[in-house]
Design an enzyme around this catalytic site. Structure first.
Site, mmCIF file in Angstrom:
data_model
loop_
_atom_site.group_PDB
_atom_site.id
_atom_site.type_symbol
_atom_site.label_atom_id
_atom_site.label_comp_id
_atom_site.label_asym_id
_atom_site.label_seq_id
_atom_site.Cartn_x
_atom_site.Cartn_y
_atom_site.Cartn_z
ATOM 1 N N PHE A 127 0.858 -1.191 0.000
ATOM 2 C CA PHE A 127 0.000 0.000 0.000
ATOM 3 C C PHE A 127 0.897 1.246 0.000
ATOM 4 C CE2 PHE A 127 -2.866 3.180 1.778
ATOM 5 C CZ PHE A 127 -3.988 2.956 1.012
ATOM 6 N N ASP A 198 0.729 -4.711 8.816
ATOM 7 C CA ASP A 198 -0.377 -3.783 8.569
ATOM 8 C C ASP A 198 -1.648 -4.614 8.394
ATOM 9 O OD1 ASP A 198 -2.274 -2.020 7.517
ATOM 10 O OD2 ASP A 198 -0.755 -0.832 6.466
ATOM 11 N N TYR A 223 -11.664 2.616 9.724
ATOM 12 C CA TYR A 223 -12.830 2.948 8.880
ATOM 13 C C TYR A 223 -13.159 1.915 7.816
ATOM 14 C CZ TYR A 223 -8.817 4.853 6.296
ATOM 15 O OH TYR A 223 -7.611 5.019 5.692
ATOM 16 N N LYS A 224 -12.432 0.804 7.790
ATOM 17 C CA LYS A 224 -12.707 -0.228 6.781
ATOM 18 C C LYS A 224 -13.672 -1.254 7.369
ATOM 19 C CE LYS A 224 -8.578 0.968 4.272
ATOM 20 N NZ LYS A 224 -7.124 0.824 4.150
ATOM 21 N N ARG A 372 -12.177 -3.945 -7.779
ATOM 22 C CA ARG A 372 -12.044 -4.617 -6.496
ATOM 23 C C ARG A 372 -13.409 -4.757 -5.822
ATOM 24 N NH1 ARG A 372 -8.442 -2.040 -1.707
ATOM 25 N NH2 ARG A 372 -10.232 -0.644 -1.643
#
Ligand SMILES: *Cc1c(COP(=O)(O)O)cnc(C)c1O
Length: 413
Positions: A127, A198, A223-224, A372
């Site tokens: 990422f 992560d 927030y995911k 995705r």
């Protein structure tokens, strides 16, 4: 496998023991949301909680609420609940800052634990923020440590006596590929290196057992899959054995042993608290707590089972309905090597995703060619997968994707 029908998916939803959770979330009518891995949906209870925090705790309680509403302990309180989701103990996790900032704090502190070693290992295509933060650390330390990226298959072999820290994302944000956390952590320890995982695409999506794998450090997103709301604070994990010796660079007053003594000299707090920097984002952390509570009430093995089933069915459906339109698959077909998402590839991926979104089917696009689809098992239904793939087949068959309006790039994809 037999040809799938919509009825098969309807029946799977009827038998789904997690189906009841969907009602705890507010989804816009007529939407199919396959983007919980970018921004999770709104828990209904978060609306009431937001009102309470704003009206009562802030509006009425004012400064007193640091004590009366226990704002001061939010980082630790919510951290303890997250600990239960990732195989950590209470006192090993704190909610604070953003994932990026937490990475900086932990990576900088970690390299000080292994003086004389100079290599931070990661993978190309990790990422972006992870690589950028590590590059920033490299510059900040005038090259005393260097970031070295090697392909995921070569990580184990690349670790050596000069490796100080291995920084990897457990579930890859594009492909959904899942690392063997235990094996990589074990190898890192064999050569005397430390490991930082992560968990942004893992927490609330796949089982994580940090202490069982003997992990040193971890970070993750609020927030995911935790449904903490846009810009929710992130979290960090420090194994208990490292806490006393860890010196983090952002030595702000919230990490001080006694912040309200207002002394001139910094003295780190005991335990995980020393990883804090400044004032807690109280609104964000309070709403994150609501999402974490819902996740903590669900059985992770059921979540994983449903998510794997969904991935399998989605791949099967895409094979049956989309094969003639030039799609590829970027995710492993082996469920054991996949997180809670399936990524397809298509050279017109951006436009196809925009056409889907205009039909209220929301996944996301990741450059250069990835479509995705994230499966959040607490609120995504099996039938949503069927409807999504049907819509994609229609968009391809009738050329709907090829409209000028679907080619325009927005700032956030
Ligand atoms: C989403 C995500 C982040 C986000 O970092 P922020 O600081 O919250 O912007 C970091 N790492 C990974 C792997 C992610 O997927």
């Amino acid at each position: 496998m037999d040809t799938l029908t919509r009825d098969v998916f309807v029946e799977l939803d009827r038998q789904d023991s997690l189906a009841g959770f969907r009602n705890q979330f507010e989804l816009p009518a007529g939407h199919i949301y396959l983007n919980g891995n970018s921004l999770g949906v709104l828990p209904k209870a978060a609306k009431a909680r937001a009102r309470e925090v704003v009206d009562q705790e802030w509006g009425q309680g004012l400064i007193r609420s640091w004590n009366s509403a226990d704002w001061i302990n939010l980082p630790r309180r919510v951290g303890d609940r997250i600990a239960g989701l990732i195989g950590a103990e209470a006192g090993e996790v704190a909610v604070a800052d953003s994932t990026s900032v937490n990475l900086f704090k932990l990576a900088a502190a970690a390299v000080k634990l292994r003086p004389g070693r100079s290599r931070i290992l990661s993978e190309p295509g990790n990422f972006p923020t992870d690589l950028y933060i590590l590059q920033g650390l490299e510059t900040f330390l005038d090259g005393k440590v260097q970031l070295n990226t090697v392909d995921r298959d070569e990580i184990l072999a690349a670790m050596d006596e000069d490796t100080v820290l291995v920084v990897l994302t457990h579930v890859h944000y594009k492909s959904g590929a899942l690392f063997d956390m235990a094996a990589i952590t074990r190898r890192a320890h064999e050569v005397g290196a430390l490991v930082l995982w992560d968990l942004s695409h893992s927490t609330g999506a796949v089982p994580v057992a940090l202490n069982e794998a003997n992990v040193d450090f971890a970070i993750g997103c609020g927030y995911k899959y935790l449904n903490g709301g846009p810009g929710a604070p992130g979290f960090l994990f420090v194994a208990e054995r490292h806490q006393a010796e860890l010196q983090q660079p952002l030595s702000g007053w919230f990490g001080h042993a006694n912040p309200f003594a207002m002394r001139d000299d910094y003295e780190p707090a005991e335990g995980i608290k020393r990883m804090l920097c400044g004032t807690t984002p109280v609104l964000g952390a309070s709403l994150l707590e609501v999402g974490v509570d819902i996740m903590a009430s669900a059985d992770m093995s059921l979540i994983r089972d449903k998510s794997l089933r969904m991935g399998e069915l989605f791949i099967e459906l895409a094979g049956q309905r989309l094969s003639e339109y030039g799609f590829g698959i970027a995710s492993s077909k082996d469920p054991a090597q996949r997180g809670s998402q399936v990524s397809l590839t298509h050279e017109q991926g951006y436009s196809i995703m925009q056409a889907l979104i205009s039909r209220h089917i929301i996944g996301d696009f990741r450059a250069p060619d990835i479509l995705r689809f994230g499966f959040a098992p607490l609120y995504v239904r099996y039938v949503d997968l069927w409807d999504c793939v049907e819509a994609m087949a229609e968009i391809m068959a009738n050329g709907e994707w090829d409209r000028a309006e679907y080619r325009k790039r927005t700032a956030v994809t």
